[in-house]
Design an enzyme around this catalytic site. Structure first.
Site, PDB file in Angstrom:
ATOM      1  N   LYS A  68       0.852  -1.192   0.000  1.00 43.63           N
ATOM      2  CA  LYS A  68       0.000   0.000   0.000  1.00 43.63           C
ATOM      3  C   LYS A  68       0.883   1.234   0.000  1.00 43.63           C
ATOM      4  CE  LYS A  68      -3.798   2.302   0.594  1.00 43.63           C
ATOM      5  NZ  LYS A  68      -4.343   2.501  -0.730  1.00 43.63           N
ATOM      6  N   LYS A 104       5.193   1.919  -3.221  1.00 40.76           N
ATOM      7  CA  LYS A 104       5.118   3.306  -3.710  1.00 40.76           C
ATOM      8  C   LYS A 104       5.317   3.293  -5.217  1.00 40.76           C
ATOM      9  CE  LYS A 104       4.813   7.600  -2.062  1.00 40.76           C
ATOM     10  NZ  LYS A 104       4.143   8.055  -0.832  1.00 40.76           N
ATOM     11  N   ASN A 219      -3.986  21.093   2.458  1.00 42.50           N
ATOM     12  CA  ASN A 219      -4.878  19.997   2.856  1.00 42.50           C
ATOM     13  C   ASN A 219      -4.633  19.560   4.303  1.00 42.50           C
ATOM     14  OD1 ASN A 219      -5.273  16.778   2.952  1.00 42.50           O
ATOM     15  ND2 ASN A 219      -6.863  17.745   1.745  1.00 42.50           N
ATOM     16  N   SER A 348      -7.586   5.476   3.888  1.00 44.12           N
ATOM     17  CA  SER A 348      -7.523   4.634   2.695  1.00 44.12           C
ATOM     18  C   SER A 348      -7.882   3.196   3.046  1.00 44.12           C
ATOM     19  CB  SER A 348      -6.112   4.650   2.100  1.00 44.12           C
ATOM     20  OG  SER A 348      -5.983   5.689   1.171  1.00 44.12           O
TER      21      SER A 348
HETATM   22  P1  NAD Z   1      -0.597  21.432   0.208  1.00 45.02           P
HETATM   23  O1  NAD Z   1       0.138  21.751  -1.037  1.00 45.02           O
HETATM   24  O2  NAD Z   1      -2.073  21.213   0.163  1.00 45.02           O
HETATM   25  O3  NAD Z   1      -0.347  22.602   1.289  1.00 45.02           O
HETATM   26  C1  NAD Z   1       0.888  23.115   1.626  1.00 45.02           C
HETATM   27  C2  NAD Z   1       0.672  24.455   2.329  1.00 45.02           C
HETATM   28  O4  NAD Z   1       1.896  24.921   2.894  1.00 45.02           O
HETATM   29  C3  NAD Z   1       0.163  25.571   1.431  1.00 45.02           C
HETATM   30  O5  NAD Z   1      -0.819  26.302   2.135  1.00 45.02           O
HETATM   31  C4  NAD Z   1       1.416  26.472   1.231  1.00 45.02           C
HETATM   32  O6  NAD Z   1       1.070  27.826   1.021  1.00 45.02           O
HETATM   33  C5  NAD Z   1       2.089  26.289   2.552  1.00 45.02           C
HETATM   34  N1  NAD Z   1       3.532  26.549   2.600  1.00 45.02           N
HETATM   35  C6  NAD Z   1       4.498  26.144   1.729  1.00 45.02           C
HETATM   36  N2  NAD Z   1       5.697  26.558   2.157  1.00 45.02           N
HETATM   37  C7  NAD Z   1       5.497  27.229   3.326  1.00 45.02           C
HETATM   38  C8  NAD Z   1       6.332  27.892   4.258  1.00 45.02           C
HETATM   39  N3  NAD Z   1       7.646  27.915   4.084  1.00 45.02           N
HETATM   40  N4  NAD Z   1       5.762  28.447   5.348  1.00 45.02           N
HETATM   41  C9  NAD Z   1       4.436  28.411   5.543  1.00 45.02           C
HETATM   42  N5  NAD Z   1       3.595  27.797   4.693  1.00 45.02           N
HETATM   43  C10 NAD Z   1       4.114  27.218   3.600  1.00 45.02           C
HETATM   44  O7  NAD Z   1       0.140  20.159   0.834  1.00 45.02           O
HETATM   45  P2  NAD Z   1      -0.411  19.097   1.901  1.00 45.02           P
HETATM   46  O8  NAD Z   1      -1.047  17.975   1.175  1.00 45.02           O
HETATM   47  O9  NAD Z   1      -1.129  19.808   2.975  1.00 45.02           O
HETATM   48  O10 NAD Z   1       0.975  18.548   2.447  1.00 45.02           O
HETATM   49  C11 NAD Z   1       1.741  19.264   3.389  1.00 45.02           C
HETATM   50  C12 NAD Z   1       2.698  18.318   4.061  1.00 45.02           C
HETATM   51  O11 NAD Z   1       1.947  17.254   4.651  1.00 45.02           O
HETATM   52  C13 NAD Z   1       3.710  17.661   3.142  1.00 45.02           C
HETATM   53  O12 NAD Z   1       4.908  17.470   3.844  1.00 45.02           O
HETATM   54  C14 NAD Z   1       3.068  16.311   2.854  1.00 45.02           C
HETATM   55  O13 NAD Z   1       4.025  15.313   2.499  1.00 45.02           O
HETATM   56  C15 NAD Z   1       2.444  16.008   4.191  1.00 45.02           C
HETATM   57  N6  NAD Z   1       1.365  15.000   4.132  1.00 45.02           N
HETATM   58  C16 NAD Z   1       0.203  15.252   3.482  1.00 45.02           C
HETATM   59  C17 NAD Z   1      -0.786  14.277   3.449  1.00 45.02           C
HETATM   60  C18 NAD Z   1      -2.107  14.524   2.770  1.00 45.02           C
HETATM   61  O14 NAD Z   1      -2.978  13.630   2.835  1.00 45.02           O
HETATM   62  N7  NAD Z   1      -2.334  15.679   2.174  1.00 45.02           N
HETATM   63  C19 NAD Z   1      -0.578  13.033   4.072  1.00 45.02           C
HETATM   64  C20 NAD Z   1       0.630  12.803   4.738  1.00 45.02           C
HETATM   65  C21 NAD Z   1       1.586  13.809   4.757  1.00 45.02           C
END
Ligand code: NAD
Length: 419
Positions: A68, A104, A219, A348
């Protein structure tokens, strides 16, 4: 050849094997994936040219169940980084207590340059190329960077055509109307909020009225903020690339989400203090901090400015190892990324269970199941952390999580007779 990322992941496993007192054979078996598939995907572009993209599907370990892990579309994808990501999924899924091994996938492509129809042809082409090695009880991909529920819908449709029947459970995080679940949209941030609440319960006497700062309003960050506010905390700072909003009286998170949706910038939020530095959210007076934006945000250079007692890593790798050590010296606790942000993969799993049974849970029921799993995961790690800490100096919650995750894969492989 050679990837710093893969080297780091392998060093982490090596450290965990030593820390947990596991046999060296555990490292030996986890340091290589079980199977690697390399594919070429020819795509007819809108202007008539033929492009051939390279893609991978790495199946790292299947001791605990089907592989997964997400599919990444990104121009800088390498096979070794994909192996590293698949290896991390084995650890994350094991820690989450779900019946999955790690996998992956990736395609080297600048997806932002593709038209919608080119993206569809590439998505379908990749699904066809990996179809022989995936399946609802074999390997179940999901979205990652550069892919989304629409891409999953095309892929599940393509796979279903090959199978000549509908196969909903072969990809997860699909649109709700096509066998997805509405909780998926906020599952990662909701999971982070559960972690914040449980950690506050153990170390701060409860979440009610506690000050929370969130870096990143995508997100992960926006739903972390939304749910932690619903749970009774006061969100005092939010940032995105436009800057930081700080209001010690508390930010109206729903209004902040509306402003972000309508204008794209959190800095347009009508109240509070506006600070141009997006990192300022890390430094405000808060009890709990969610670094939810991206990797390497809390480093040796700025760690002294962090005031929060609990750091819940919504992003992957936001704290460098040196900065983490400093945080613990100051008495803070870091809830590690592969525990804190597992809400997406746990969701998931729930979607997959629904799909295998052709059963639909409503939103509240699904969220309650997700909450229970995330809470139990926190408590298991918390107990391990407290017991390890009593025996050895310098133990972090990440160490405890690592040992627990290795323990589960180790036991599975031992019972199977692989070790
Ligand atoms: P996203 O692109 O939806 O959001 C990222 C946010 O961070 C945006 O609002 C952007 O403006 C902001 N940002 C970027 N650089 C910045 C900075 N230097 N200072 C302040 N804000 C900043 O991405 P996401 O899906 O929310 O993912 C964010 C992190 O969470 C990543 O590391 C990702 O790997 C991790 N993650 C996400 C998920 C998921 O389901 N979305 C799951 C596991 C891990």
């Amino acid at each position: 050849m050679g990837s710093k990322f893969l080297e780091d992941v392998l060093a982490t496993i090596k450290r965990g094997v030593e820390l947990g007192g596991f046999p060296e054979e555990l490292y030996k078996i986890l340091s290589k994936p079980e199977r690697i598939l390399i594919v070429k995907i020819p795509v007819r572009m809108d202007d008539g040219r033929l492009e051939v993209f390279e893609g991978y599907r790495v199946q790292h370990n299947s001791a605990l169940g089907p592989y997964k892990g997400g599919i990444r579309f990104h121009p800088q994808v390498t096979l070794e980084d994909d192996i590293a990501l698949a290896t991390l999924m084995t650890l994350k899924n094991s820690l989450a207590g779900i019946p999955y091994g790690g996998g992956k996938g990736a395609v080297r492509v600048d997806y932002k340059k593709l038209s919608r129809s080119e993206l569809e042809r590439l998505s379908r082409g990749y699904a066809r190329a990996i179809a022989p090695l995936i399946g609802e009880e074999i390997d179940i991909p999901a979205p990652d960077v550069g892919t989304n529920p629409q891409v999953m819908a095309w892929m599940v449709d393509e796979y279903s055509k090959i199978a000549q029947r509908n196969v909903p459970g072969v990809f997860t995080a699909k649109p709700p109307v096509l066998w997805g679940n509405p909780v998926r949209e906020y599952a990662t941030g909701f999971g982070c909020a559960v972690m914040s609440r449980e950690a506050a319960e153990k170390y701060l006497g409860g979440i009610e009225g506690k000050k929370v700062a969130i870096q990143g309003f995508g997100n992960t960050g926006r739903w972390h903020a939304y749910w932690v506010a619903k749970m009774g905390a006061k969100v005092v700072a939010i940032s995105d690339t436009s800057g930081t909003v700080y209001d010690p009286e508390g930010i109206d998170v729903e209004l902040a989400m509306k402003v972000k949706n309508e204008t794209g910038k959190i800095i347009n939020y009508p109240k509070g203090e506006k600070i141009p530095d997006p990192k300022a959210a890390l430094y405000v007076d808060a009890d709990i901090l969610g670094p939810d934006a991206m990797e390497e945000q809390i480093t040796l250079e700025n760690v002294d400015k962090v005031k929060a007692k609990i750091i819940v890593e919504g992003a992957n790798g936001p704290t460098t190892p040196e900065a983490e050590a400093k945080l613990y010296e100051k008495g803070a606790i870091v809830v590690p990324d592969f525990l804190a942000n597992a809400g997406g993969v746990v969701m998931s799993y729930l979607e997959w269970v629904e799909n295998l049974q052709w059963y639909i849970w409503d939103e509240e029921e699904t969220r309650a199941k997700l909450e229970k799993i995330m809470k139990n995961n926190f408590l298991r790690v918390y107990e391990k952390f407290e017991s390890m800490k009593a025996e050895k100096k310098g133990i972090t919650m990440r160490d405890a999580a690592l040992v627990l995750s290795l323990e589960r894969v180790y036991q599975a492989m031992k019972y199977r007779g692989w070790l």
